[in-house]
Design a protein around this motif. Structure first.
Motif, PDB file in Angstrom:
ATOM      1  N   ASP A   1       0.837  -1.200   0.000  1.00 55.23           N
ATOM      2  CA  ASP A   1       0.000   0.000   0.000  1.00 55.23           C
ATOM      3  C   ASP A   1       0.872   1.250   0.000  1.00 55.23           C
ATOM      4  N   GLY A   2       0.520   2.211  -0.845  1.00 53.63           N
ATOM      5  CA  GLY A   2       1.255   3.467  -0.928  1.00 53.63           C
ATOM      6  C   GLY A   2       2.454   3.438  -1.858  1.00 53.63           C
ATOM      7  N   GLU A   3       2.695   2.327  -2.503  1.00 55.48           N
ATOM      8  CA  GLU A   3       3.850   2.211  -3.406  1.00 55.48           C
ATOM      9  C   GLU A   3       3.606   3.013  -4.680  1.00 55.48           C
ATOM     10  N   HIS A   4       4.616   3.736  -5.138  1.00 51.75           N
ATOM     11  CA  HIS A   4       4.525   4.536  -6.358  1.00 51.75           C
ATOM     12  C   HIS A   4       5.058   3.719  -7.532  1.00 51.75           C
ATOM     13  N   LEU A   5       4.253   3.637  -8.600  1.00 57.81           N
ATOM     14  CA  LEU A   5       4.604   2.847  -9.781  1.00 57.81           C
ATOM     15  C   LEU A   5       4.409   3.687 -11.031  1.00 57.81           C
ATOM     16  N   ILE A   6       4.723   3.098 -12.178  1.00 62.06           N
ATOM     17  CA  ILE A   6       4.564   3.769 -13.465  1.00 62.06           C
ATOM     18  C   ILE A   6       3.524   3.008 -14.280  1.00 62.06           C
ATOM     19  N   ALA A   7       2.587   3.740 -14.866  1.00 67.48           N
ATOM     20  CA  ALA A   7       1.569   3.145 -15.734  1.00 67.48           C
ATOM     21  C   ALA A   7       1.930   3.459 -17.180  1.00 67.48           C
ATOM     22  N   GLU A   8       2.016   2.419 -18.020  1.00 60.74           N
ATOM     23  CA  GLU A   8       2.359   2.579 -19.436  1.00 60.74           C
ATOM     24  C   GLU A   8       1.281   1.933 -20.287  1.00 60.74           C
ATOM     25  N   VAL A   9       1.094   2.503 -21.489  1.00 58.74           N
ATOM     26  CA  VAL A   9       0.144   1.930 -22.438  1.00 58.74           C
ATOM     27  C   VAL A   9       0.923   1.126 -23.467  1.00 58.74           C
ATOM     28  N   ARG A  10       0.556  -0.148 -23.581  1.00 61.79           N
ATOM     29  CA  ARG A  10       1.139  -1.020 -24.607  1.00 61.79           C
ATOM     30  C   ARG A  10       0.010  -1.847 -25.206  1.00 61.79           C
ATOM     31  N   ASN A  11      -0.169  -1.743 -26.523  1.00 65.44           N
ATOM     32  CA  ASN A  11      -1.198  -2.504 -27.246  1.00 65.44           C
ATOM     33  C   ASN A  11      -2.584  -2.300 -26.635  1.00 65.44           C
ATOM     34  N   ASP A  12      -2.935  -1.066 -26.345  1.00 64.34           N
ATOM     35  CA  ASP A  12      -4.222  -0.694 -25.749  1.00 64.34           C
ATOM     36  C   ASP A  12      -4.479  -1.367 -24.405  1.00 64.34           C
ATOM     37  N   ASN A  13      -3.453  -1.752 -23.705  1.00 65.40           N
ATOM     38  CA  ASN A  13      -3.536  -2.228 -22.324  1.00 65.40           C
ATOM     39  C   ASN A  13      -2.687  -1.304 -21.467  1.00 65.40           C
ATOM     40  N   VAL A  14      -3.114  -1.114 -20.231  1.00 59.53           N
ATOM     41  CA  VAL A  14      -2.340  -0.292 -19.305  1.00 59.53           C
ATOM     42  C   VAL A  14      -1.581  -1.226 -18.379  1.00 59.53           C
ATOM     43  N   ASN A  15      -0.256  -1.200 -18.488  1.00 57.02           N
ATOM     44  CA  ASN A  15       0.615  -2.019 -17.652  1.00 57.02           C
ATOM     45  C   ASN A  15       1.165  -1.172 -16.522  1.00 57.02           C
ATOM     46  N   ILE A  16       1.180  -1.743 -15.340  1.00 56.99           N
ATOM     47  CA  ILE A  16       1.746  -1.080 -14.170  1.00 56.99           C
ATOM     48  C   ILE A  16       3.143  -1.655 -13.966  1.00 56.99           C
ATOM     49  N   CYS A  17       4.147  -0.782 -13.981  1.00 55.50           N
ATOM     50  CA  CYS A  17       5.544  -1.236 -13.954  1.00 55.50           C
ATOM     51  C   CYS A  17       6.262  -0.736 -12.713  1.00 55.50           C
ATOM     52  N   ARG A  18       7.177  -1.559 -12.226  1.00 53.25           N
ATOM     53  CA  ARG A  18       8.140  -1.187 -11.203  1.00 53.25           C
ATOM     54  C   ARG A  18       9.496  -1.320 -11.863  1.00 53.25           C
ATOM     55  N   GLY A  19      10.073  -0.189 -12.213  1.00 56.51           N
ATOM     56  CA  GLY A  19      11.313  -0.211 -12.977  1.00 56.51           C
ATOM     57  C   GLY A  19      11.023  -0.727 -14.383  1.00 56.51           C
ATOM     58  N   ASN A  20      11.699  -1.812 -14.796  1.00 55.66           N
ATOM     59  CA  ASN A  20      11.449  -2.411 -16.108  1.00 55.66           C
ATOM     60  C   ASN A  20      10.514  -3.618 -16.038  1.00 55.66           C
ATOM     61  N   ASP A  21      10.086  -4.000 -14.850  1.00 60.16           N
ATOM     62  CA  ASP A  21       9.231  -5.173 -14.681  1.00 60.16           C
ATOM     63  C   ASP A  21       7.765  -4.781 -14.666  1.00 60.16           C
ATOM     64  N   VAL A  22       6.942  -5.509 -15.409  1.00 60.64           N
ATOM     65  CA  VAL A  22       5.496  -5.316 -15.370  1.00 60.64           C
ATOM     66  C   VAL A  22       4.971  -6.115 -14.190  1.00 60.64           C
ATOM     67  N   VAL A  23       4.373  -5.428 -13.204  1.00 63.15           N
ATOM     68  CA  VAL A  23       3.906  -6.085 -11.994  1.00 63.15           C
ATOM     69  C   VAL A  23       2.392  -6.268 -11.965  1.00 63.15           C
ATOM     70  N   ALA A  24       1.662  -5.528 -12.820  1.00 65.63           N
ATOM     71  CA  ALA A  24       0.202  -5.634 -12.851  1.00 65.63           C
ATOM     72  C   ALA A  24      -0.321  -5.037 -14.144  1.00 65.63           C
TER      73      ALA A  24
ATOM     74  N   LEU B   1      -4.072  -3.208 -15.681  1.00 61.14           N
ATOM     75  CA  LEU B   1      -5.406  -2.728 -15.334  1.00 61.14           C
ATOM     76  C   LEU B   1      -6.462  -3.589 -16.002  1.00 61.14           C
ATOM     77  N   ASP B   2      -7.519  -3.891 -15.262  1.00 65.28           N
ATOM     78  CA  ASP B   2      -8.644  -4.656 -15.787  1.00 65.28           C
ATOM     79  C   ASP B   2      -9.615  -3.709 -16.492  1.00 65.28           C
ATOM     80  N   ARG B   3      -9.821  -3.911 -17.775  1.00 60.84           N
ATOM     81  CA  ARG B   3     -10.765  -3.128 -18.576  1.00 60.84           C
ATOM     82  C   ARG B   3     -10.640  -1.622 -18.331  1.00 60.84           C
ATOM     83  N   PRO B   4      -9.498  -1.022 -18.659  1.00 62.59           N
ATOM     84  CA  PRO B   4      -9.369   0.426 -18.446  1.00 62.59           C
ATOM     85  C   PRO B   4     -10.272   1.185 -19.416  1.00 62.59           C
ATOM     86  N   PRO B   5     -10.880   2.278 -18.973  1.00 62.08           N
ATOM     87  CA  PRO B   5     -11.707   3.089 -19.865  1.00 62.08           C
ATOM     88  C   PRO B   5     -10.865   3.695 -20.984  1.00 62.08           C
TER      89      PRO B   5
END
Length: 115
Positions: A53-76, A78-82
């Motif tokens: 909780d409270g961790e700061h991450l980076i959200a990137e768009v790849r192939n119309d999906n939003v990936n949540i990254c920590r550094g270069n690793d995709v950690v999550a 988003l489910d059905r982003p608007p």
């Protein structure tokens, strides 16, 4: 039984101020003012990664999906982003900041707000 008798037997009227109603009308009744909370989105965690909780991450768009990254690793992801979220991230350079609000360990999901 004249007017003097009716004057002695009638109920007297007491005028008073209800102090509890006055307290409800005061402008400083609530000491904590609600603040604006950004909308949070549900993200599915990638196997092998844990978030806090409270961790700061980076959200990137790849192939119309939003990936949540920590550094270069995709950690999550988003489910059905608007579509508005995807277009806003694309317009801001392809990345946005994200903050983990809550992690649901049993379901492998997390609530993430995008800044």
């Amino acid at each position: 039984m004249g007017t003097d008798f009716l004057g002695r037997t009638k109920k007297t009227i007491f005028k008073r101020i209800d102090m509890q109603r006055v307290a409800l009308g005061t402008p400083d009744l609530f000491t904590v003012k609600p603040s604006d909370c950004p909308r949070s989105y549900v993200a599915t965690l990638v196997d092998g990664f844990k978030l806090t909780d409270g961790e700061h991450l980076i959200a990137e768009v790849r192939n119309d999906n939003v990936n949540i990254c920590r550094g270069n690793d995709v950690v999550a992801t988003l489910d059905r982003p608007p579509s508005e979220v995807i277009s806003a991230i694309k317009n801001s350079g392809g990345a946005a900041n994200g903050v983990v609000q809550r992690v649901h360990k049993l379901s492998g999901k997390a609530e993430v707000t995008l800044c």
